[in-house]
Design an enzyme around this catalytic site. Structure first.
Site, PDB file in Angstrom:
ATOM      1  N   ASP A 151       0.836  -1.193   0.000  1.00 22.33           N
ATOM      2  CA  ASP A 151       0.000   0.000   0.000  1.00 22.33           C
ATOM      3  C   ASP A 151       0.878   1.253   0.000  1.00 22.33           C
ATOM      4  OD1 ASP A 151      -2.392   1.734   0.598  1.00 22.33           O
ATOM      5  OD2 ASP A 151      -3.311  -0.215   0.963  1.00 22.33           O
ATOM      6  N   HIS A 224      -3.981   5.894   3.191  1.00 23.49           N
ATOM      7  CA  HIS A 224      -4.623   4.669   2.706  1.00 23.49           C
ATOM      8  C   HIS A 224      -3.967   3.428   3.310  1.00 23.49           C
ATOM      9  CE1 HIS A 224      -5.855   1.605  -0.287  1.00 23.49           C
ATOM     10  NE2 HIS A 224      -6.869   2.402  -0.569  1.00 23.49           N
ATOM     11  N   SER A 560     -11.009  -1.202  -1.273  1.00 24.24           N
ATOM     12  CA  SER A 560      -9.752  -1.129  -0.524  1.00 24.24           C
ATOM     13  C   SER A 560      -9.975  -1.397   0.954  1.00 24.24           C
ATOM     14  CB  SER A 560      -9.115   0.254  -0.677  1.00 24.24           C
ATOM     15  OG  SER A 560      -8.407   0.372  -1.877  1.00 24.24           O
TER      16      SER A 560
END
Length: 779
Positions: A151, A224, A560
C-alpha cells in the site's frame, strides 16, 4: 534580394543538429520499464549467480552498450515468487531480449490504482456473542501470523500499532525495517515487524521523488496504507472516532497478528515492477498473508504480472487477498480475477451517519454526512435557511458546472448559497472545496443514475449532505420551480442497527468474469462502506491538501477497505489452522458466507435496491465465526491451478510463465475449467446447441469431526434439472477426501444466467456453494 547560400547551409546544419538532439531525446524518453521473466533453471554453468546471468542477457541486447552499462538499466532482481528482473529498455531492445534463450516472457510496466470499529462487532468477532465462538477470547490469537500489506506505507505512531502484550517476533521472520526520512528502526516493533519501500519503477516512469515533499520511506503520508493495515491487524484503541462520529473501540480483524508494510504506492500511483518486487520480497521475508488493495484492469492470466506473482506466492503457501475494484455497478468491471487470488467486493454495515436537508417548503430529505456538527454554519440566530442554487440545466446530461468541477462555479451566482453538486468525475470532497472557494456556504451532493440510492459519508470541508438520486431530482425540481428556494441542514451523529444490512455497495465491481466464465468472481463481499480505522498524521480527513484538520482515525469507503477485512480474517484462520493451504482458507471463507441480510431477505444491491446476484456478491458476505469451523473445504493444490491454466487455450510459451519455476507440465486432469475444485460452481453451456448435459466434478476434505455424514440440497432452476451424485457423503476420519459430481440437464435455455446454490449439511455445518448457470447459445 537573393538569400545568402552560406547562411542557408548554416540554417540547415543547425536544423539537422536540433533534429538529432530531438531524436536522441526521444530515444531516451522511449526507454520504458519492462518486467523480464527468466527460466531460472536455464542458467549456464559459467555463471555463479542468476543476477550476473540476467545482467549478461540485458547487456547483449543494448543498442548503446558502450555508453550505458546494464547495471544502470536493471532496477529489481526477482528471485522468490517470480524469477527475473525489471529493466529499462527501448522497445527494440525489449523485442531483441524476448528472443533470447532463457527469457520466458516480457511484460511492459503497468500502472495500478488504489481501491479506496463497527465491523468487528458486526462480524460477530467481539465478546457478547456465544463464548464458544468468541474468536478473540480463545488462546490462539495469531501472534505468529504475519500479514504483508502492499500500500502507501504506514504511520507507526498510531495507537493501532501498539505492541503492548505481544510476544517476541518469530525467529523465522526474515523481514527488515528499512530507514528513511521520517522512518527509523525504532518505528518497527512487535506489531510492525517490517517496513520496506519500492519506488524504482515509479521513478523510472514519473521522475525522481521529491524527498522534501514526499516521504521516500515507509512513512505513510497518504493515509490509505495506515487505514488498511489497521483494518487487518490493528491493536484495540478505546475511544476511537472521527470528530465524534463512530465512537467506540477500534481494532483490526486479527488484532494479534503482525504487520509488514511494503510501500509500493506514491503520489502518482503504483507501478507493476514495484508491486512485483514487493510480493517477491514479502514471500521471501516470510509473510503468511498478502493484502493488496489495488488493481490495474484485467488482462490475460499469462500477461498479468501481479497474477503471476500471486501464483508464485500461492505455491509458497501464502494467502493472497485483493480488492475487486470500484467500477460498479457496471457489469464486467472486476480486477484481480485469477482463481488463486481471493477477490473481495464491498458491502455496507448496520451503522450510518444520517443528516437531513430541510427545504423551505417544509419537505425533509434524508442523507448522510460526517461534517462536524459543532462547526455547523447553517443554523444561526439571524438566518436559518440559505438560498439553493443548481448550476446544471434541466436536461438529464451532466455538465462541468453541475458536477462542481474546479473552475466551473461563478462566485457571483453561488456566493452565500447552498450549491447542489452532482456526483461523478471528481472526488466527492473536492466538490465541496470548489464550492467553498467560490463562496458557497454548503453543498448538497446528489447521486446520479450511476450511484442510485447508495449513500457514502464524507468528512467535508464545509457543511454538506449526500443524498440519493431520487431525492436529488426532487430538490432540483424544487429549485427550478421556486425562485426563492431555500434549505437548512441538520447533522444527526451516528446511528446503529440500520436495516437492511449488509447491502452490496453500488461502487463494488461486478462480474461476470469474462476472462473465464467458469470461475465466479468476486469471491465474496466484506464491509467496505464507512469504515473507521487509523489515519496518517500528515493529511486531513478529506485527503485534500488544503484541509488543515488532523485526526487519528478516518472513515473511508471502497473495496480497498473490504479487502483487509478478508486478509485479517484469513490471518485468524491461519492462526487456528496453521496447516491449511491458501485454497482451504479461501474455501472456508466462501462456503460459510451468507446471502441474507438482517431482515432475512436476500442481500440487496445498493444501486438498484433489488436482490443482488453472485455476480455482485460472489459466495456471499463473510462470516468469520462460521469460517473457523467450516466442516468441509474445497482444497486446491498448485498443480490443480496449473491444470486449470491448461484448459485456457494457452500456448506452451504462455504456460511457461507459471511452470518454469516448478517444472510443471499439463497432465490434463481437468476436462474443463469448470472442473477446477473451486468453492463456487459455474456451469457454462457452450455455443453448440447440441450440448444439453453438463457434468462438473468436486472433491471435499473433511476438516470437522472424524465421523461426519453430509446430505446434499440443491435449489431449483427454471432452465435445468440438477442431479448430485452421490447424494450423501459419509466421512470416517478427519482430512478424508470424498468426491461428487453435479449433472446439469437443460430443460429450456434461458436468455439470462440463473442463480442458485448447493448446500452440504450434517446437522451442524452448512457448506454452501453458489451456482451460476449460463447459456452461450443464442435463444
Amino acid at each position: 534580394m537573393a538569400e545568402n547560400p552560406v547562411k542557408g547551409v548554416f540554417l540547415i546544419l543547425i536544423s539537422y543538429l536540433f533534429l538529432n538532439l530531438a531524436l536522441s531525446a526521444d530515444t531516451q524518453i522511449a526507454k520504458k520499464t519492462y518486467i523480464v521473466q527468466m527460466d531460472k533453471s536455464a542458467m549456464p554453468n559459467s555463471f555463479t549467480n542468476h543476477l550476473d546471468w540476467y545482467s549478461s542477457k540485458v547487456k547483449s541486447v543494448l543498442l548503446e552498450p558502450e555508453n550505458e552499462g546494464d547495471e544502470d538499466r536493471i532496477m529489481y532482481n526477482y528471485q522468490t515468487a517470480f524469477h527475473g528482473v525489471a529493466v529499462q529498455l527501448s522497445q527494440e531492445e525489449a523485442e531483441r531480449l524476448e528472443e533470447e534463450d532463457g527469457v520466458v516472457a516480457i511484460f511492459p510496466e503497468t500502472k495500478y490504482q488504489l481501491h479506496t470499529t463497527r465491523s468487528p462487532l458486526f462480524l460477530r468477532l467481539e465478546a457478547g456473542y456465544s463464548t464458544n465462538n468468541n474468536v478473540w477470547g480463545q488462546k490462539i490469537v495469531g501472534h505468529d501470523v504475519i500479514v504483508g500489506v502492499l500500500d502507501t506505507g504506514i504511520w507507526p505512531e498510531s495507537e493501532s500499532f501498539n505492541d503492548m502484550g505481544m510476544t517476541p517476533v518469530p525467529s523465522r521472520w526474515k523481514g527488515k525495517c528499512e530507514t528513511g526520512r521520517g522512518f527509523e528502526e525504532r518505528h518497527c516493533n512487535k506489531k510492525i515487524v517490517g517496513a520496506r519501500v519500492f519506488y524504482q519503477g515509479y521513478e523510472a516512469a514519473t521522475g525522481k521523488i521529491n524527498g522534501q515533499t514526499e516521504f521516500k520511506s515507509a512513512r505513510d503520508q497518504d493515509g490509505h496504507g495506515t487505514h488498511t493495515a489497521a483494518t487487518v491487524a490493528g491493536s484495540p484503541v478505546r475511544g476511537a472516532n472521527l470528530q465524534n462520529y463512530a465512537n467506540g473501540t477500534a481494532r483490526g480483524m486479527s488484532p494479534g497478528a503482525r504487520i509488514a508494510a511494503y510501500k509500493v504506492c506514491w503520489a502518482g500511483g503504483c507501478f507493476s515492477s514495484d508491486i512485483l518486487s514487493a510480493v517477491d520480497r514479502a514471500v521471501a521475508d516470510g509473510v503468511n498473508v498478502l493484502s493488496i488493495s489495488l488493481g490495474g484492469g484485467v488482462s490475460s492470466y499469462y500477461h498479468d504480472s501481479l497474477s503471476i506473482a500471486a501464483f508464485g506466492a500461492m505455491e509458497m503457501g501464502v494467502f493472497v487477498s485483493c480488492s475487486a475494484g470500484n467500477g460498479g455497478p457496471d457489469p464486467v468491471s472486476l480486477t484481480n480475477v485469477s482463481p488463486w487470488i481471493t477477490t473481495v467486493g464491498a458491502s455496507t454495515m448496520d451503522r450510518d451517519f444520517p443528516a437531513i436537508v430541510k427545504l423551505g417548503n417544509g419537505r425533509i430529505m434524508n442523507g448522510v454526512s460526517l461534517y462536524k456538527e459543532e462547526r455547523m454554519l447553517l443554523k444561526n440566530s439571524k438566518q436559518e435557511n440559505y438560498p439553493i442554487v443548481y448550476m446544471g440545466s434541466n436536461s438529464s446530461s451532466l455538465e462541468p458546472s453541475s458536477l462542481c468541477l474546479d473552475g466551473t462555479l461563478d462566485r457571483h451566482i453561488v456566493e452565500g448559497k447552498i450549491v447542489i453538486c452532482d456526483r461523478g468525475i471528481s472526488p466527492r470532497v473536492q466538490k465541496g472545496q470548489v464550492v467553498k472557494e467560490a463562496g458557497g456556504v454548503g453543498m448538497i451532493l446528489s447521486n446520479t443514475a450511476n450511484n442510485g440510492e447508495e449513500l457514502v459519508a464524507d468528512c467535508h470541508l464545509l457543511p454538506a449532505v449526500a443524498i440519493g438520486e431520487t431525492e436529488g431530482k426532487a430538490i432540483k425540481r424544487y429549485v427550478s420551480t421556486s425562485p426563492n428556494a431555500t434549505a437548512s441542514f441538520a447533522f444527526l451523529g451516528t446511528r446503529l442497527g440500520i436495516r437492511p444490512s449488509p447491502v452490496v455497495a453500488a461502487f463494488s465491481s461486478r462480474g461476470p468474469n469474462f476472462l473465464t466464465l467458469e470461475i465466479l468472481k468476486p469471491d465474496l463481499v466484506a464491509p467496505g462502506v464507512n469504515i473507521l480505522a487509523a489515519w496518517t498524521g500528515n493529511l486531513g480527513p478529506s485527503s485534500l491538501p488544503t484541509d488543515p484538520r488532523r485526526v487519528k482515525f478516518n472513515i473511508l469507503s471502497g473495496t480497498s477497505m473490504s479487502c483487509p477485512h478478508v486478509s485479517g480474517i484469513a490471518a485468524l484462520l491461519k492462526a487456528r489452522h496453521p496447516d491449511w493451504s491458501p485454497a482451504a482458507i479461501k474455501s472456508a471463507l466462501m462456503t460459510t458466507a451468507y446471502v441474507h441480510d438482517n431482515t432475512r431477505n436476500s442481500l440487496k444491491d445498493a444501486s438498484t435496491d433489488a436482490p443482488s446476484s453472485p455476480f455482485d456478491h460472489g459466495a456471499g458476505h463473510i462470516d468469520p465465526v462460521r469460517a473457523l469451523d467450516p466442516g468441509l473445504v474445497y482444497d486446491i493444490e498448485a498443480q490443480d491451478y496449473f491444470e486449470f491454466l491448461c484448459t485456457q487455450s494457452l500456448t506452451p510459451s504462455q504456460l511457461e510463465v507459471f511452470s518454469k519455476h516448478s517444472n510443471r507440465s499439463c497432465k490434463h486432469s481437468l476436462a474443463s475449467p469448470g472442473d477446477l475444485n473451486y468453492p463456487a460452481i459455474s456451469a457454462v453451456f457452450p455455443e453448440k446447441a447440441s450440448t444439453a448435459v453438463l457434468t462438473l466434478h468436486r472433491t471435499v476434505t473433511n476438516v470437522g469431526p472424524p465421523v461426519s455424514n453430509y446430505h446434499a440440497m440443491v435449489s431449483p432452476f427454471k432452465g435445468v434439472s440438477v442431479h448430485v451424485e452421490p447424494q450423501s457423503l459419509n466421512f470416517t476420519r478427519k482430512y478424508q477426501k470424498l468426491s461428487y459430481k453435479v449433472t446439469f440437464t437443460t430443460i429450456s435455455m434461458q436468455s439470462v444466467p440463473e442463480f442458485g446454490g448447493l448446500v452440504w449439511k450434517d446437522g451442524v455445518h452448512r457448506v454452501r456453494s453458489p451456482i451460476v448457470i449460463t447459456w452461450l447459445s443464442p435463444i
